[in-house]
Structure formats: C-alpha cells, structure tokens
Design a protein around this motif. Structure first.
Motif, PDB file in Angstrom:
ATOM      1  N   ALA A  99      -6.596  -2.408  11.257  1.00 53.24           N
ATOM      2  CA  ALA A  99      -5.945  -3.007  10.097  1.00 53.24           C
ATOM      3  C   ALA A  99      -5.281  -1.895   9.308  1.00 53.24           C
ATOM      4  O   ALA A  99      -5.848  -0.796   9.169  1.00 53.24           O
ATOM      5  N   GLY A 100      -4.072  -2.171   8.816  1.00 54.26           N
ATOM      6  CA  GLY A 100      -3.357  -1.150   8.081  1.00 54.26           C
ATOM      7  C   GLY A 100      -2.137  -1.695   7.384  1.00 54.26           C
ATOM      8  O   GLY A 100      -1.977  -2.910   7.215  1.00 54.26           O
ATOM      9  N   PHE A 101      -1.249  -0.788   6.985  1.00 56.41           N
ATOM     10  CA  PHE A 101      -0.042  -1.150   6.245  1.00 56.41           C
ATOM     11  C   PHE A 101       1.110  -0.291   6.733  1.00 56.41           C
ATOM     12  O   PHE A 101       0.928   0.755   7.372  1.00 56.41           O
ATOM     13  N   ARG A 142      10.300  -7.003   1.704  1.00 56.22           N
ATOM     14  CA  ARG A 142      11.253  -6.401   2.626  1.00 56.22           C
ATOM     15  C   ARG A 142      10.797  -5.027   3.088  1.00 56.22           C
ATOM     16  O   ARG A 142      11.064  -4.617   4.221  1.00 56.22           O
ATOM     17  N   ASP A 143      10.081  -4.306   2.251  1.00 57.52           N
ATOM     18  CA  ASP A 143       9.683  -2.934   2.559  1.00 57.52           C
ATOM     19  C   ASP A 143       8.190  -2.778   2.790  1.00 57.52           C
ATOM     20  O   ASP A 143       7.739  -1.666   3.078  1.00 57.52           O
ATOM     21  N   THR A 144       7.408  -3.824   2.652  1.00 51.63           N
ATOM     22  CA  THR A 144       5.961  -3.725   2.785  1.00 51.63           C
ATOM     23  C   THR A 144       5.476  -4.703   3.841  1.00 51.63           C
ATOM     24  O   THR A 144       5.820  -5.888   3.797  1.00 51.63           O
ATOM     25  N   ARG A 145       4.673  -4.194   4.774  1.00 53.04           N
ATOM     26  CA  ARG A 145       4.130  -5.010   5.864  1.00 53.04           C
ATOM     27  C   ARG A 145       2.664  -4.663   6.063  1.00 53.04           C
ATOM     28  O   ARG A 145       2.274  -3.492   5.971  1.00 53.04           O
ATOM     29  N   LEU A 146       1.876  -5.681   6.362  1.00 59.80           N
ATOM     30  CA  LEU A 146       0.472  -5.500   6.708  1.00 59.80           C
ATOM     31  C   LEU A 146       0.321  -5.670   8.211  1.00 59.80           C
ATOM     32  O   LEU A 146       0.854  -6.610   8.798  1.00 59.80           O
TER      33      LEU A 146
END
Length: 563
Positions: free
Chosen positions: A317-319, A278-282
């Motif tokens: 690319a990141g987060f 829910r709180d982490t996205r790539l």
C-alpha cells in the motif's frame, strides 16, 4: 380595223388587269401618312458588337407619295427588288457570338479577358492555336466515416433512446491477440496452454539422469477495468508440470532430485489505483506465489519423495504524488513465506518451519521528468526478515535486515526504444555474527527496442538476494541477464530467440555458479483463438565445486487456446 385572235385578246385583257392593279396599289401608298414609320429589315439587322435594340435605331421616313417616273433627284430611292436573290432573314451566321472567343467564320476576335486567378492560355508551339488550361480541381470534402459501410441496427449501434452509448473499442495492434469479453466494466482475457515434450535431465543432477517425457498445463487469466478514473488489474498465471515414471534408483538417495518430479507453480497479483485528484493517487497490491525450489538447488534435502511446496503471500500500500515534473512515491510491503514439510522416500516427514519467515519493508522513489521521454529517478528500499524459528537446523540465526540504493532513468525515444535501467548497491546484515554481511552490485532494468515493425529486441536484467539453508552461507546473490529477439516472418508466424546468462554467489562460501540457457521458439497463429508452439532449449550450470554442474536438453510442442 384589226381583228385579233383569241390568244391576243386574252393577253390584252391580262395586261389591262395588271395595269389596273398597279394603279390601285399606287393610290393606296399615296394615301398613307408621310410621317408614318416604316418597318424595314434594319430593325433586325445586327451590329458588329451584337444586336441593337429597336428603340436605338434611327427612324426612317418613307416618301409622302409614290413617285412617278419623273421623281425629283433628291427623293429617296425605292428599296431594291429581292427577286432572284437568296432570301435573308436578318440574322447572319455568327451574329450571336461575342466579340471575343471562338468564331465559326474564323474572323479576327478580340483577346479574352481573364478574371483574377483564372488560368491563362498556353500554346503548344509556334503557330498552334491557344489552349486554355483546365480550371483547378474543386476541393471535395472527404467521405464521412459511415460511407460505404453497412448500416447497423439501432440496438447494435447504441442509438436507441434510453440505452447507454455503445462502448468504443480500443485500438489493438496485434491482429492475432486475444479479444476478450466484457463483464460489466471489466475486460476479461483467458488462455490455456497444453504442451508435451522430452527432457534429457529432468532432475538437473550432475552427470545427468534418466530422460523423461513430460507435459505442461498452464492456464492464464487477466481482468482489466475500463474506467475513466481509477484502475483495477488482476493477472493470474499458473502451470503444472508432470513427468513420466522415474525409478527410485535413477533419482533419490544418490542425489538431491526427488523420486516424483511433478511440480506446480502459480504467480498472481491484483493491482489497484485510486485517483484522489489529478496529481495524487493511492496504490495497492495483493500478490501470491506458489513455487518449489529449482531442480538441482542445494537447498533440497537428499532422499525426497517429491518437491516440497512453498507459498509466498504479500500486500503493498502506498501513494504517488506529482509536483509538476517532480514525482514522489512511497510503498509499504508485507510478505510471508512458508514451506511445506518434506516427504522422504521412506515415508517419513521432515518439517521446514525454520525456513518460514515474514518480511516487512518499504520503498521510496523520487523521479523528475527532464524532458518528454526521459525521467531520471532515485530509489531506496529497506526491509527486515524475521523467521518463525530463531535458530535453523544448522544452528544459525537467520534473521536479517537489509535493503538497497539505486539510481537510474526511464526513457522513451521516438517509441522505438523504451525501458528503464538502473544501477545500485545492496547489503544485508544477519543476527548471527558467524554469518558475514552480504553485499554486492545491484543491476536491474528492462529495455525494449522496436528495430523494425516486424522485429523487436528485449533486454532484461535483475538482481535478487535469496535465502539459503547451507551452513555458513549468509545468502545467495543472484544476477541474471536475458536477451530476446522476436521476428515476424508473417504476422501469423513468429520466431523467438532467447539467451539467458547469470551467476549465483554464495556469500560465506567459495561456491560460485554460472548458469545459462539458450532457446528457440516458433509460434504459428491460426487465428485469434488458436496457436501452435514449438520450443527447443538447452540449459546448463557450471559450478566451481565438483559434483554440482549439469546440462539438459528440452524439446516441446504445444497448443494455446485463448479468448
């Protein structure tokens, strides 16, 4: 002896028969039991408050025998004769009415009793009859969503057993926007614009060049995923601009404008998001841009036969991580820019390998949501540019490192004012000590103001650091500011006014250019698939160095087909 006539004899016989009948009736009544109950009209007579049950009536006793003419004074008298009177059936008028309410005989009634919450009587005026207020309206349930609608077949409604439920369409606020088609779980929208017009100075040269007609073909493709989690979006846009024949003496050896002014362009990117939690996205992105130097650019060589093409490809690319209201994101970037060799009017070629370079960098951003609709942030970027050739055609080493620092906020106030604005500082250092450090104020952002449901205002500003091939020039610091107002006279008729102003600061040189453009557009939307467009535009550039200023007028008509 008296002799009577026939009539007198008959009368005497009749009187005798009546006397005999009366004696027989009296004998029968006398033989009846004195204790027997007599059925009198009182059993059916109503009381003032309504009917009385027979068992509640007092019992009446008849005389034991039919009294004669000399009956005792205290004996009960006989019932009065009803001969010659209007017959009564024991139910008078209004006998069934209650003791309150309306009475057809207009008799005085008792005041009505009201249950709790019942409406009270209202009088229109003195002496007027009471009027009972109507009861409050009964609450009626609203009709269902399927009321007054033509029923759909089960196959269309998605209610067939074993068939997946029908996908619910999203709300589309644009009644003339492209609908698109679904390909699996992807929504695909496509469009193509074809237009033609006239340009008074297609080469953007000082003093003006011969005007030319032109045409533009611009296809578009957008693919958007429709998933509950994750996301994938592809936005591809291209165009090709072709001009009429241009003689070599009009543009070529005497200016930087090539003999063939045709030029293509393409700008596309594919963005992806992977929701780990829910709180982490790539985050990820692939991009490609095909372009040419702008007409009138000092980076163009003299005597070109056509514009050399340039290709920029890159990936990121990141987060993106949320800590309650705190959001932290980081992205790494890799880009490569290559230029096609130049073709001259005499048929020879000239390489542009010294303009090819790779750029490596990264961006970090921290934002905090102070309140819904207000989210300040801080952003830092750093990159390094490495050219294929250490020394360019002018003998300068163009490799450099630089970046920027900026702070701003994104906002959304009552959905009428949305956008993001920031201000910062940028700097870039070059390997060659003869090239001075490039520094300057950085402004960027976009603002959208929905003034009315039919009028929208936009403001966009951007700052970039561009490469240059001019000897002694480190780079070009370009700032642009654009204001646009869209107004719908009707939902199918839109007018667009656009104004752009900016500057190009050539660091290491005294040259400073100011450019601008003002344009008016009119869009006529026939339906969701077909639109007509008209545009009138004026462009200009003012330079502090002589021989570099120009102006141009453009008129264009076009058609847009979309799906």
């Amino acid at each position: 002896m008296v002799i009577l006539g026939p009539a007198s004899g008959r009368r005497k016989r009749a009187e005798g028969l009546c006397a005999v009948s009366a004696c027989l009736l009296l004998a029968l009544l006398g033989a009846t039991d004195a204790a027997a109950q007599s059925l009198t009209p009182e059993l059916l007579s109503p009381e003032p408050g309504g009917f009385v049950a027979p068992q509640d009536l007092p019992l009446r006793r008849t005389a034991q025998a039919r009294p004669d003419l000399n009956a005792l004074p205290d004996a009960e008298p006989m019932a009065p004769s009803r001969i010659g009177k209007i017959p009564s059936y024991g139910i008078p008028a209004a006998a069934g009415a209650s003791d309150s309410g309306y009475d057809s005989l207009n008799r005085r009634r008792r005041a009505p009793r009201f249950y709790p919450g019942a409406p009270r009587p209202k009088r229109a005026g003195p002496g007027s009859p009471a009027v009972i207020a109507p009861p409050p309206p009964r609450r009626v349930a609203p009709p269902s969503a399927s009321a007054h609608r033509t029923p759909l077949a089960p196959s269309m409604a998605g209610t067939v057993i074993g068939q997946p439920p029908r996908r619910q369409l999203k709300v589309d606020n644009d009644p003339f926007g492209a609908v698109g088609d679904y390909a699996g779980s992807f929504l695909v929208k496509s469009a193509v614009e074809t237009s033609g017009g006239y340009d008074s100075n297609p080469g953007r040269v000082s003093g003006g060049s011969k005007g030319s007609s032109f045409y533009v073909v611009a296809p578009e493709l957008m693919v958007t995923s429709d998933w509950e989690r994750h996301a994938l979006v592809a936005d591809l846009r291209g165009s090709y601009t072709g001009y009429g024949s241009t003689r070599p003496d009009d543009a070529g050896s005497a200016s930087s404008a090539p003999a063939n002014l045709d030029r293509p362009s393409f700008d596309g990117h594919v963005d992806g998001r992977l929701d780990v939690s829910r709180d982490t996205r790539l985050l990820g992105q692939l991009r490609m841009r095909l372009f040419t130097d702008n007409p009138g650019s000092p980076n163009l060589d003299f005597g070109l036969a056509k514009y050399p093409l340039a290709l920029n490809t890159g990936a990121s690319a990141g987060f993106d991580q949320n800590f309650n209201r705190l959001q932290v994101s980081g992205v790494g970037t890799l880009d490569r820019t290559t230029y096609q060799q130049s073709v001259l009017t005499d048929g020879s070629t000239e390489p542009n390998n010294d303009r090819n370079f790779n750029q490596y960098g990264g961006v970090a951003r921290v934002s905090y949501e102070l309140m819904p609709g207000l989210k300040p942030f801080g952003e830092v970027e750093y990159d390094s540019r490495v050219h294929d050739q250490a020394v360019d055609r002018g003998g300068y080493q163009r490799d450099s490192t630089g970046g920027y620092v900026k702070a701003g906020t994104s906002f959304e106030f009552t959905r009428l004012l949305t956008g993001e604005m920031s201000i910062g500082y940028t700097a870039r250092s070059y390997t060659d000590p003869r090239l001075e450090k490039l520094t300057g104020l950085l402004t960027s952002g976009s603002l959208i103001w929905a003034a009315t449901p039919l009028t929208t205002a936009k403001f966009i500003t951007n700052t970039s650091v561009d490469e240059s091939t001019l000897p002694g020039v480190s780079g070009v610091l370009t700032r642009s500011y654009t204001a646009e107002v869209d107004h719908d006279f009707r939902r199918w008729l839109t007018a667009i006014g656009k104004f752009t102003y900016g500057s190009q600061d050539y660091q290491g040189s005294s040259r400073l250019d100011h450019f601008g453009a003002v344009a008016g557009n009119l869009v006529y939307k026939l339906n969701r698939s077909f639109q007509l467009k008209a545009e009138l535009r004026r462009e200009w550039l003012d330079s502090n160095l002589p021989g570099n200023s120009y102006s141009a007028n453009v008129v264009m008509l076009g058609v847009r087909l979309q799906n």
